[in-house]
Scaffold this active site. Structure first.
Site, PDB file in Angstrom:
ATOM      1  N   HIS A 307       3.904  -1.380   3.392  1.00  0.00           N
ATOM      2  CA  HIS A 307       4.245  -0.428   4.464  1.00  0.00           C
ATOM      3  C   HIS A 307       4.883   0.793   3.789  1.00  0.00           C
ATOM      4  CE1 HIS A 307       5.101   0.930   8.419  1.00  0.00           C
ATOM      5  NE2 HIS A 307       6.024   0.067   8.809  1.00  0.00           N
ATOM      6  N   HIS A 346      -5.850   1.436   5.382  1.00  0.00           N
ATOM      7  CA  HIS A 346      -5.032   1.377   6.581  1.00  0.00           C
ATOM      8  C   HIS A 346      -5.645   0.409   7.567  1.00  0.00           C
ATOM      9  CE1 HIS A 346      -2.625   2.640  10.000  1.00  0.00           C
ATOM     10  NE2 HIS A 346      -1.795   3.121   9.103  1.00  0.00           N
ATOM     11  N   ASP A 402       1.246   7.573   2.644  1.00  0.00           N
ATOM     12  CA  ASP A 402       2.128   7.344   1.497  1.00  0.00           C
ATOM     13  C   ASP A 402       1.571   7.902   0.189  1.00  0.00           C
ATOM     14  OD1 ASP A 402       4.190   5.972   2.845  1.00  0.00           O
ATOM     15  OD2 ASP A 402       2.933   4.184   2.958  1.00  0.00           O
TER      16      ASP A 402
END
Ligand code: CMC
Length: 466
Positions: A307, A346, A402
């Site tokens: 995450h 994802h 990210d």
């Protein structure tokens, strides 16, 4: 060309245009309709596909690559709005007018000066704690400071009891009748109301949310300074939330471009459907534990490398790879070891993540003025190309939020250990907005597990076991 705020806005509008063009053939989503529970859906491992609740806070469309907060497109918000406005929007369900925004900003500023909590935090070995660890602890300290839930003084203590069958004179030993005592008199006038704030009410929930949004930024900045042998800094009244965050971390007032980029990073991390940390936050809230404990769970969930923790992994990987020519063998080795490449993939997006679409070019823009970070950006671009060539078409694996965020934070002068906390400093708006919404019609989360174990095992005493 010198970077200015218009350049940034144009870059976002261009990214929006690309996103629209590339996914134009994907079907438009149906208009939201009133649902009737129970809802039929197909659930995969990791609750893939499960619908856990209804929400008006935000929407993600994985095939179109859409991210929407309360009906507003993320590209539009990043191009024109601010983190303060977006947080207000998420929490209150509407854009603030000028007066509402002014009051909200003042509150956020005042609550960012949580020197009491920072002082308490300094009593713990935070020099040995990660910033995420300090945030988790900080959420508990805020709970103590801003709610009465942890306060022994909020409950009448036995020595304050005046028993109906005892003399009303303070005694050295606990009065015999204290168990049945009537707590009619308050011995300390400043004691908080004994009535506990258990559960959620909208008004105090909003105040608590403001405390948490302000507090997480402040604690992250203070912890990072202490890790660098510097004292924490108070926010400045003339700065925005984003600018103050940079200032409280680095001690320097940011340029307008740096401030805007930070603001955009905060906006686009603020909410993202039922992601793991939001779900964790909501699960805890659904038990009627309070919002500080709930956000503590969100912080913990966010810290994991699958995450929010991925942004720290990405920068370490880019350093490890070192130069663009090493990218292909590095990726091959990773995949041979059956490892995933951090910053890619994802659960929901099967199109380019709109957040990475914004952060990528923004990183490129900022790094132009930081030649020392340029090699890392080149490695990142080559890594993106390599992974997308390998998987893009077939598995639909694209860079996620990210992938480029760490490069942006590095160029703002932040240490690696702050990357995930910056995610938390923003996502706390979404966590709290969704908790407050869910609590209006709360039902405890309680899914089932599929039992695949044994039945009818016979208990064998330990001395007879093989
Ligand atoms: N590198 C290589 N292969 C990947 C990657 C990756 N980063 N992500 C997915 N895959 C492959 C995966 O091996 C699987 O292949 P196969 O079908 O052959 O087994 C397929 O794509 C589907 O992946 P999955 O693991 O079933 O997907 P998931 O929905 O369970 O996991 C994810 C999603 C984000 C945890 C995963 O993509 C991943 O681990 N990515 C790397 C960590 C990361 O960047 N996390 C940040 C996520 S975005 C922001 C946030 O939430 O913080």
């Amino acid at each position: 060309m010198k970077t200015d705020l218009n350049t940034i806005q144009n870059l976002i509008l261009k990214a929006a245009e690309n996103a629209r063009r590339e996914t134009a053939d994907e079907p438009e989503p149906e208009k939201p309709k009133k649902s009737k529970w129970p809802i039929a859906c197909t659930v995969g491992p990791g609750l893939e596909g499960a619908i856990a609740c209804e929400s008006k806070v935000g929407y993600v469309n994985g095939t179109k690559g859409w991210l929407v907060y309360r009906g507003y497109d993320i590209f539009d918000l990043c191009a024109r709005s601010t983190f303060e406005e977006v947080s207000y929007l998420l929490l209150h369900g509407k854009m603030p007018n000028m007066a509402e925004l002014t009051i909200f900003k003042e509150k956020l500023f005042n609550y960012t000066r949580i020197n009491k909590v920072v002082r308490q935090l300094m009593g713990f070995p935070i020099e040995q704690m990660s910033v995420m660890g300090a945030l988790r602890l900080g959420a508990n300290l805020m709970r103590r400071e801003y709610s009465d839930l942890d306060m022994a003084s909020a409950r009448p203590a036995s020595f304050e009891a005046i028993s109906s069958d005892e003399d009303s004179i303070a005694m050295e030993t606990t009065p015999h009748g204290s168990n049945h005592a009537t707590f009619e008199f308050k011995s300390r006038s400043n004691r908080k109301a004994a009535k506990s704030k258990r559960g959620f009410d909208k008004l105090s929930g909003l105040e608590d949310s403001y405390h948490l949004i302000a507090g997480i930024s402040c604690i992250a900045a203070a912890t990072s300074r202490l890790h660098n042998d510097k004292l924490p800094l108070e926010p400045q009244p003339d700065l925005s939330h984003a600018a103050n965050l940079i200032y409280m971390i680095t001690g320097k007032k940011p340029s307008p471009v740096e401030e805007r980029v930070m603001d955009i990073a905060l906006i686009l991390h603020a909410d993202h459907g039922m992601n793991a940390s939001t779900f964790a936050t909501m699960v805890v809230a659904s038990t009627l534990a309070d919002i500080y404990f709930s956000v503590g769970a969100g912080i913990a969930a966010l810290s994991g490398p699958l995450h929010g923790g991925a942004n720290e992994d990405v920068i370490r990987n880019l350093r490890e790879i070192g130069s663009a020519k090493n990218v292909k063998p590095w990726v091959k080795k990773k995949l041979d070891q059956k490892k995933k490449v951090s910053g890619f993939g994802h659960r929901v997006y099967k199109a380019y993540d709109p957040r990475a679409r914004i952060l990528g070019p923004l990183a490129g823009l900022l790094l132009k003025e930081k030649p020392e970070l340029n090699p890392l950006f080149e490695v990142a671009q080559e890594l993106e190309k390599t992974v997308m060539d390998m998987f893009g078409k077939e598995k639909k694996i694209f860079p996620n939020v990210d992938f480029y965020s760490g490069l942006i934070y590095s160029s703002l002068g932040f240490d690696e250990e702050l990357f995930t906390p910056m995610f938390a400093a923003s996502r706390v708006s979404g966590w709290t907005a969704r908790v407050l919404e869910y609590m209006e019609k709360n039902r405890i989360f309680r899914p089932r597990g599929l039992y695949t174990g044994e039945f009818n095992q016979m208990y064998v005493p330990i001395d007879q076991r093989k």
